[in-house]
Scaffold this active site. Sequence first.
Site, short mmCIF file in Angstrom:
data_model
loop_
_atom_site.label_atom_id
_atom_site.label_comp_id
_atom_site.label_asym_id
_atom_site.label_seq_id
_atom_site.Cartn_x
_atom_site.Cartn_y
_atom_site.Cartn_z
N CYS A 69 24.34 33.81 -56.23
CA CYS A 69 24.03 32.66 -57.09
C CYS A 69 22.72 32.85 -57.84
CB CYS A 69 23.96 31.41 -56.22
SG CYS A 69 23.37 29.95 -57.10
N THR A 148 26.22 23.02 -52.58
CA THR A 148 25.70 24.15 -53.33
C THR A 148 24.45 24.77 -52.70
OG1 THR A 148 24.34 22.67 -54.66
CG2 THR A 148 26.55 23.15 -55.48
N VAL A 149 24.14 25.97 -53.14
CA VAL A 149 22.87 26.62 -52.86
C VAL A 149 22.08 26.67 -54.17
CG1 VAL A 149 23.59 27.98 -50.88
CG2 VAL A 149 24.00 28.88 -53.18
N SER A 165 17.03 23.94 -58.01
CA SER A 165 16.25 25.19 -58.06
C SER A 165 15.02 25.09 -58.95
CB SER A 165 17.14 26.34 -58.52
OG SER A 165 17.62 26.14 -59.84
N TYR A 212 28.40 30.33 -67.98
CA TYR A 212 29.37 29.52 -67.24
C TYR A 212 30.24 28.70 -68.19
CZ TYR A 212 27.18 30.62 -62.77
OH TYR A 212 26.72 31.28 -61.66
#
Length: 345
Positions: A69, A148-149, A165, A212
């Site tokens: 990711c 999610t991460v 993030s 994406y």
Amino acid sequence: MISFFSGSQILPSHFKHTLQMARSALDEMSISGAFVRTPSTFRNFISRDPASPFPAESGRYHLYISYACPWASRCLSFLKLKGLEKAISFTAVKPKWQRTKETDEHMGWVFPTSSEEEPGAEPDPLNGARSIRELYEIASANYIGKYTVPVLWDKKLKTIVNNESSEIIHMFNSEFNDIAENAALDLYPPHLQSQIDEVNEWVYNGINNGVYKCGFAKKQEPYEEAIRNLYQALDKCEETLSKQRYICGNMLTEADIRLFVTLIRFDEVYVVHFKCNKKMLREYPNLFNYTKDIFQIPGMSSTVNMEHIKRHYYGSHPTINPLGVIPVGPNIDYSSPHDRERFST
């Protein structure tokens, strides 16, 4: 990756028909067939203020990541660059999505059952969780969003501090300086913050999230719009980097790390898997050498696990790559010489 609204927030009308069960990025579609990423949920902030509910204490926090990711990888990059490995532990999940529960069809990030099962991945050392999903359910019994991460976990309160993030990297950059081994490094210096923010915005829209938008588009028109915006942004980067070593001048900043995590995946994954094949990164001399330059910063290469990256993308998106076949190339050597030293630092 970026997460879902909490239940108390109001969704725009074009989200409502798709996002009730948006538990992975593949679910985030508008009526037009365009990919529309939803915001994060856990937004607490660790502070160097001892009176904070989440004070910057050594050994208290744990970062859950996937090497695959890009959003999680930029958090790991900051952890490494700032010298926080002794203060903040981290665990990587398996690269390929798997079933997270026997009771439904959700596919997501899971932990290996042993450290020998998957090189580079480890079992959850704190909660014994089998998946990232379980961490979200420990933190919030009523959570309905994406699992999610990255996940920044508080060992003391046994909850998720933050899963955004862009905020985690700000915490790592400034709030742990009393215990960071490389406290002098400031990747978000005050005199460059407005420029960094401006660059981050168009890089995110056109490149980080742009790939994406290309890959997850379900109709031709949104795909073509996304690919056009992507290459306009890449051309802009190429032009900028023909004049200076880094994207905001001749000083490494947050904006470089945020750009790098997409560029390092570009030729290996996005060109093929996300149909970003108008031009490869290797065809941009400045961008390609810039990517090698960032990769060769001490600590950065350890944040890149190309095997995990390729196995995740090609193996976790059956609507894009139903047979899960992984291309064998191009296996680029990012440790090879570059020409970026020609600029002053």
